[in-house]
Scaffold this motif. Structure first.
Motif, PDB file in Angstrom:
ATOM      1  N   ASP A  47       0.692  -1.273  -0.133  1.00  0.00           N
ATOM      2  CA  ASP A  47      -0.005  -0.088   0.052  1.00  0.00           C
ATOM      3  C   ASP A  47       0.850   1.166   0.216  1.00  0.00           C
ATOM      4  O   ASP A  47       0.211   2.338  -0.089  1.00  0.00           O
ATOM      5  N   GLY A  48       1.932   1.059  -0.057  1.00  0.00           N
ATOM      6  CA  GLY A  48       2.829   2.383   0.148  1.00  0.00           C
ATOM      7  C   GLY A  48       2.939   3.349   1.225  1.00  0.00           C
ATOM      8  O   GLY A  48       3.549   4.281   1.441  1.00  0.00           O
ATOM      9  N   ALA A  49       2.542   2.699   2.439  1.00  0.00           N
ATOM     10  CA  ALA A  49       1.940   3.484   3.660  1.00  0.00           C
ATOM     11  C   ALA A  49       3.159   3.222   4.677  1.00  0.00           C
ATOM     12  O   ALA A  49       3.677   1.981   4.695  1.00  0.00           O
ATOM     13  N   SER A  50       3.564   4.024   5.483  1.00  0.00           N
ATOM     14  CA  SER A  50       4.556   4.012   6.635  1.00  0.00           C
ATOM     15  C   SER A  50       3.637   3.396   8.025  1.00  0.00           C
ATOM     16  O   SER A  50       2.592   4.335   7.883  1.00  0.00           O
ATOM     17  N   PRO A  51       3.759   2.427   8.610  1.00  0.00           N
ATOM     18  CA  PRO A  51       2.845   2.171   9.646  1.00  0.00           C
ATOM     19  C   PRO A  51       2.855   3.097  10.822  1.00  0.00           C
ATOM     20  O   PRO A  51       3.973   3.740  11.301  1.00  0.00           O
ATOM     21  N   ARG A  52       1.885   3.555  11.276  1.00  0.00           N
ATOM     22  CA  ARG A  52       1.597   4.210  12.433  1.00  0.00           C
ATOM     23  C   ARG A  52       2.028   3.412  13.971  1.00  0.00           C
ATOM     24  O   ARG A  52       1.446   2.355  13.734  1.00  0.00           O
ATOM     25  N   GLY A  53       2.563   3.907  14.748  1.00  0.00           N
ATOM     26  CA  GLY A  53       2.884   2.972  15.923  1.00  0.00           C
ATOM     27  C   GLY A  53       4.467   3.192  16.480  1.00  0.00           C
ATOM     28  O   GLY A  53       5.097   3.913  15.852  1.00  0.00           O
ATOM     29  N   ALA A  54       4.732   2.463  17.566  1.00  0.00           N
ATOM     30  CA  ALA A  54       5.890   2.624  18.268  1.00  0.00           C
ATOM     31  C   ALA A  54       6.868   1.415  17.980  1.00  0.00           C
ATOM     32  O   ALA A  54       6.104   0.111  18.138  1.00  0.00           O
ATOM     33  N   PHE A  55       7.883   1.253  17.472  1.00  0.00           N
ATOM     34  CA  PHE A  55       8.691   0.074  17.055  1.00  0.00           C
ATOM     35  C   PHE A  55      10.003   0.130  17.687  1.00  0.00           C
ATOM     36  O   PHE A  55      10.791   1.273  17.637  1.00  0.00           O
ATOM     37  N   ARG A  56      10.558  -0.962  18.086  1.00  0.00           N
ATOM     38  CA  ARG A  56      11.787  -1.582  18.523  1.00  0.00           C
ATOM     39  C   ARG A  56      12.802  -1.391  17.060  1.00  0.00           C
ATOM     40  O   ARG A  56      12.269  -1.605  16.089  1.00  0.00           O
ATOM     41  N   LEU A  57      14.092  -0.854  17.646  1.00  0.00           N
ATOM     42  CA  LEU A  57      15.044  -0.915  16.525  1.00  0.00           C
ATOM     43  C   LEU A  57      15.605  -2.416  16.798  1.00  0.00           C
ATOM     44  O   LEU A  57      16.497  -2.621  17.916  1.00  0.00           O
ATOM     45  N   ARG A  58      15.417  -3.187  15.990  1.00  0.00           N
ATOM     46  CA  ARG A  58      16.027  -4.929  16.090  1.00  0.00           C
ATOM     47  C   ARG A  58      17.433  -5.051  15.828  1.00  0.00           C
ATOM     48  O   ARG A  58      17.949  -5.919  16.095  1.00  0.00           O
ATOM     49  N   GLY A  59      18.025  -4.133  15.091  1.00  0.00           N
ATOM     50  CA  GLY A  59      19.383  -4.295  14.529  1.00  0.00           C
ATOM     51  C   GLY A  59      19.356  -3.913  13.090  1.00  0.00           C
ATOM     52  O   GLY A  59      18.487  -3.558  12.661  1.00  0.00           O
ATOM     53  N   GLY A  60      20.552  -4.121  12.437  1.00  0.00           N
ATOM     54  CA  GLY A  60      20.558  -3.790  10.986  1.00  0.00           C
ATOM     55  C   GLY A  60      21.802  -4.497  10.371  1.00  0.00           C
ATOM     56  O   GLY A  60      22.531  -5.360  10.928  1.00  0.00           O
ATOM     57  N   VAL A  61      21.933  -4.180   9.153  1.00  0.00           N
ATOM     58  CA  VAL A  61      22.856  -4.421   8.111  1.00  0.00           C
ATOM     59  C   VAL A  61      23.678  -3.213   7.657  1.00  0.00           C
ATOM     60  O   VAL A  61      22.813  -2.079   7.484  1.00  0.00           O
ATOM     61  N   TYR A  62      24.944  -3.504   7.102  1.00  0.00           N
ATOM     62  CA  TYR A  62      25.616  -2.112   6.474  1.00  0.00           C
ATOM     63  C   TYR A  62      26.307  -2.809   5.304  1.00  0.00           C
ATOM     64  O   TYR A  62      26.580  -4.347   5.562  1.00  0.00           O
ATOM     65  N   ARG A  63      26.433  -2.061   4.131  1.00  0.00           N
ATOM     66  CA  ARG A  63      27.144  -2.778   3.128  1.00  0.00           C
ATOM     67  C   ARG A  63      28.657  -2.540   3.291  1.00  0.00           C
ATOM     68  O   ARG A  63      29.139  -1.253   3.427  1.00  0.00           O
ATOM     69  N   PRO A  64      29.326  -3.699   3.416  1.00  0.00           N
ATOM     70  CA  PRO A  64      30.968  -3.412   3.922  1.00  0.00           C
ATOM     71  C   PRO A  64      31.783  -2.801   2.983  1.00  0.00           C
ATOM     72  O   PRO A  64      32.699  -2.078   3.389  1.00  0.00           O
ATOM     73  N   ASP A  65      31.340  -2.945   1.668  1.00  0.00           N
ATOM     74  CA  ASP A  65      32.350  -2.458   0.532  1.00  0.00           C
ATOM     75  C   ASP A  65      31.852  -0.892   0.333  1.00  0.00           C
ATOM     76  O   ASP A  65      32.485  -0.136  -0.196  1.00  0.00           O
ATOM     77  N   HIS A  66      30.881  -0.320   1.029  1.00  0.00           N
ATOM     78  CA  HIS A  66      30.594   1.019   1.321  1.00  0.00           C
ATOM     79  C   HIS A  66      30.889   1.811   2.670  1.00  0.00           C
ATOM     80  O   HIS A  66      30.707   2.988   2.405  1.00  0.00           O
ATOM     81  N   PHE A  67      31.603   1.076   3.183  1.00  0.00           N
ATOM     82  CA  PHE A  67      31.923   1.623   4.545  1.00  0.00           C
ATOM     83  C   PHE A  67      33.367   1.207   4.978  1.00  0.00           C
ATOM     84  O   PHE A  67      33.462   0.015   4.550  1.00  0.00           O
ATOM     85  N   GLY A  68      34.046   1.843   5.455  1.00  0.00           N
ATOM     86  CA  GLY A  68      35.341   1.439   5.936  1.00  0.00           C
ATOM     87  C   GLY A  68      35.496   0.407   6.958  1.00  0.00           C
ATOM     88  O   GLY A  68      36.446  -0.245   7.087  1.00  0.00           O
ATOM     89  N   GLY A  69      34.499   0.448   7.772  1.00  0.00           N
ATOM     90  CA  GLY A  69      34.308  -0.645   8.783  1.00  0.00           C
ATOM     91  C   GLY A  69      32.860  -0.589   9.230  1.00  0.00           C
ATOM     92  O   GLY A  69      32.088   0.114   8.612  1.00  0.00           O
ATOM     93  N   ARG A  70      32.700  -1.451  10.264  1.00  0.00           N
ATOM     94  CA  ARG A  70      31.320  -1.328  11.005  1.00  0.00           C
ATOM     95  C   ARG A  70      30.975   0.093  11.413  1.00  0.00           C
ATOM     96  O   ARG A  70      31.638   0.651  12.178  1.00  0.00           O
ATOM     97  N   PRO A  71      29.795   0.757  10.915  1.00  0.00           N
ATOM     98  CA  PRO A  71      29.512   2.120  11.456  1.00  0.00           C
ATOM     99  C   PRO A  71      29.076   1.998  13.084  1.00  0.00           C
ATOM    100  O   PRO A  71      28.596   0.801  13.856  1.00  0.00           O
ATOM    101  N   PRO A  72      29.594   2.860  13.865  1.00  0.00           N
ATOM    102  CA  PRO A  72      29.526   2.768  15.386  1.00  0.00           C
ATOM    103  C   PRO A  72      28.156   3.163  15.927  1.00  0.00           C
ATOM    104  O   PRO A  72      27.411   3.845  15.291  1.00  0.00           O
ATOM    105  N   SER A  73      27.867   1.790  16.424  1.00  0.00           N
ATOM    106  CA  SER A  73      26.278   1.998  17.094  1.00  0.00           C
ATOM    107  C   SER A  73      26.320   1.052  18.164  1.00  0.00           C
ATOM    108  O   SER A  73      26.914  -0.220  18.120  1.00  0.00           O
TER     109      SER A  73
END
Length: 178
Positions: A47-73
């Motif tokens: 539907d192209g909508a952003s959901p209303r609500g409160a959401f936990r940040l579960r973690g993520g991924v980064y593209r290693p060839d576009h960053f010098g290393g793991r982004p600090p977080s």
């Protein structure tokens, strides 16, 4: 000076354009892109909508060839790989979960993209526990297109803003949309 981890982020749509908004992070006001249908109380796949609500940040991924290393977080982040995908096919048992590609006959998002949008991705805890088929998938915090063009339902920030924000969020941070 040590920065504290933010417990709450807020996203609000702009009055003049429901596909754009502001992410409020402490005293910072960060421009963002929202879904092409704005923010919706009831989310459905495609539907192209952003959901209303409160959401936990579960973690993520980064593209290693576009960053010098793991982004600090404080968030758990892992490097992505060319075979990473995310199932958005409500008929599949892996719906709204990471999958390995190729996945013939299964609708999916390719996580290793050439356009840079998924160079850094945070998985929002939308429709995850339990997963309800057809209620929306692959809702992320990720890199915005130039000009903050609308997303398919995610919240997207300028890359530099997202990198800066990740230093201040952790597993206890909640993203409130709407």
């Amino acid at each position: 000076m040590k920065r504290t981890t933010l417990s709450r982020l807020r996203v609000r749509a702009l009055v003049a354009d429901r596909t754009r908004g502001q992410l409020l992070a402490g005293a910072a006001v960060i421009p963002c892109a929202l879904g092409r249908a704005g923010i919706a109380q009831t989310k459905r796949e495609g539907d192209g909508a952003s959901p209303r609500g409160a959401f936990r940040l579960r973690g993520g991924v980064y593209r290693p060839d576009h960053f010098g290393g793991r982004p600090p977080s404080p968030l758990p982040l892992r490097p992505s790989a060319p075979g990473d995908g995310w199932c958005d096919d409500a008929r599949d048992r892996r719906y709204n979960r990471p999958i390995r590609l190729p996945a013939p006959g299964v609708g999916h998002e390719r996580m290793w993209r050439e356009d840079g949008l998924y160079d850094l991705v945070v998985d929002l805890d939308y429709n995850r526990d339990p997963i309800r088929r057809g209620h929306g998938s692959a809702i992320f915090l990720h890199v915005a297109r130039p000009g903050y063009l609308p997303t398919e339902g995610c919240v997207a920030l300028r890359r530099a803003d997202l990198v800066r924000l990740l230093r201040r969020v952790g597993p206890r941070t909640r993203l409130h949309i709407g």
